[in-house]
Design a protein around this motif. Structure first.
Motif: not given
Length: 423
Positions: A59-63, A295-299, A301-305
């Motif tokens: 998720p971090v890499s994709v975000a 994967i989509m859900i986790l990404v 979430a990470m994009q808001n960090f």
């Protein structure tokens, strides 16, 4: 020194890729590092590998890549200031939704998109390299005078630089996740890894030389989109073309990550390390839709960090832990299974050296970035109780009934079935 690190990270990634080529050729199963760790060390370490990839690495890499894509696309719209964070996050969310949908609908389309996007990436980098070297040929070499001045040579800074290198060169291990789907993997898997790593390293180093010919280090650090700033100072017309090409190339990285990581989670679910619905595929398209949606859900979430570089350093540390474990497992398998057929057989000293180098990088990171390291270790440790409850615990009939009802509900919603039932 940053140019040196680009070359060193490329060499390090290439040597690690060779180790993965040996493993992929002798254990041609989808799942990559998860499968290798399970083969060497058993169930619990393999689960932790799957867990870390699920909650951090993927998720971090994709975000991060989605945010880079959005920044480049919006840069021409906001030429005099940085794009608003809200617009960047909205566009980043839209692109991950689009790519996940594409991978859910048709894998063939996703792979064709990957080929086109790779072409865009090479065109963009080729333009930058040619422009930069023409700039040098015209005598603009002032940026290369005293070029090591102000560099940080400390071991801890070099270790941290490796993590940005991991992210930039990331993808060399992804082909191993798809080993079951590769034609003649014993021959084509190592060939693809070696050829691609040589090309990527050469192109990245040449691109950075071109950047430094035009921009100073301070200008690069201040720029939100370096390729656009580069174009503004060389060929002005390119400042509108370059963002599109760069953004397209970033889509390729995102698409490749989704395509490969979904297979890792798919294999993990088949081994009961994730909910069984994650191992299911759509009845008509035969794509791992549940895995892709996770994967989509986790990404999202990470994009808001907000502190994305904090996450990238966490991701780098996590990947380094997994990589170190894989290399240790490779050395162990040379001793444990000496008669295992290895179409590519490296001398055992190569994975040993790479394992030791990886250990040094991890140790220096803990010293230099204790907060990120402890946070990552904490998330890894959290996987142990998750394993105990989700995998090891023999659940009562009532709990299993609830889980089965949830699985059936997801099956009906997504029209997915276990792989054996779809044949």
């Amino acid at each position: 020194m940053s140019s040196v690190m680009w070359a060193v990270c490329g060499l390090y990634s290439a040597m690690c890729a060779l180790c993965f080529a040996e493993l992929g050729a002798c254990i041609p199963q989808s799942g990559g590092e998860y499968v290798y760790i399970k083969r060497a060390f058993g169930d619990v370490p393999a689960f932790l590998c799957c867990w870390v990839n699920l909650v951090i690495v993927c998720p971090v890499s994709v975000a991060a890549s989605c945010l880079v894509f959005a920044t480049y696309i919006l840069r021409p719209v906001f030429p005099d200031c940085d794009p608003p964070q809200e617009a960047i996050r909205l566009l980043a969310a839209l692109i991950i939704l689009l790519l996940i949908s594409l991978n859910c609908i048709n894998v063939t389309w996703a792979t064709k998109v990957q080929v086109v996007i790779t072409g865009c990436k090479l065109i963009a980098l080729g333009i930058i390299i040619i422009t930069g070297f023409v700039w040098i040929a015209r005598g603009h070499v002032e940026n290369f005078k005293s070029s090591f001045e102000g560099s940080d040579y400390s071991a801890s800074a070099v270790a941290i630089a490796f993590y940005s290198g991991f992210w930039a060169y990331g993808g060399w291990s992804y082909l191993n996740f798809l080993a079951d789907e590769v034609v003649d993997p014993h021959k084509n898997l190592p060939r693809a890894i070696v050829i691609s790593m040589v090309i990527v390293t050469a192109v990245y180093v040449a691109t950075n030389v071109a950047y430094f010919a035009v921009l100073t280090p301070s200008e690069m650090l201040k720029s939100a989109a370096v390729a656009v700033t580069f174009s503004q100072q060389t060929v002005t017309a390119l400042q509108y073309i370059m963002p599109v090409l760069i953004a397209a190339s970033v889509i390729g990285g995102i698409n490749g990550s989704c395509l490969s990581m979904s297979r890792l989670f798919y294999v993990g679910a088949k081994n009961n390390h994730l909910p069984c619905v994650v191992s299911m595929i759509t009845k008509k398209q035969l794509t791992p839709a549940p895995s892709l949606i996770v994967i989509m859900i986790l990404v999202l979430a990470m994009q808001n960090f907000e502190k994305i570089f904090y996450l990238i350093e966490m991701m780098g540390f996590s990947f380094a832990v997994i990589l170190t474990t894989v290399l240790a497992g490779q050395v162990y398998l040379h001793w444990k299974e000496p008669k295992l057929y290895r179409p590519i057989k490296l001398h055992v000293s190569i994975p040993i050296v790479m394992f030791l180098v990886s250990c040094v990088i991890l140790a220096l990171t803990v010293y230099q970035k204790p907060s990120e390291s402890l946070m990552t270790v904490g998330l890894m440790a959290l996987g142990l109780p998750v394993y105990a409850v989700g995998v090891y615990w023999s659940k009562p009939a009532g709990v299993n009934k609830v889980l089965d009802s949830f699985t059936v509900c997801i099956q009906k919603l997504l029209l997915v079935v276990p792989p054996d039932d779809s044949q």
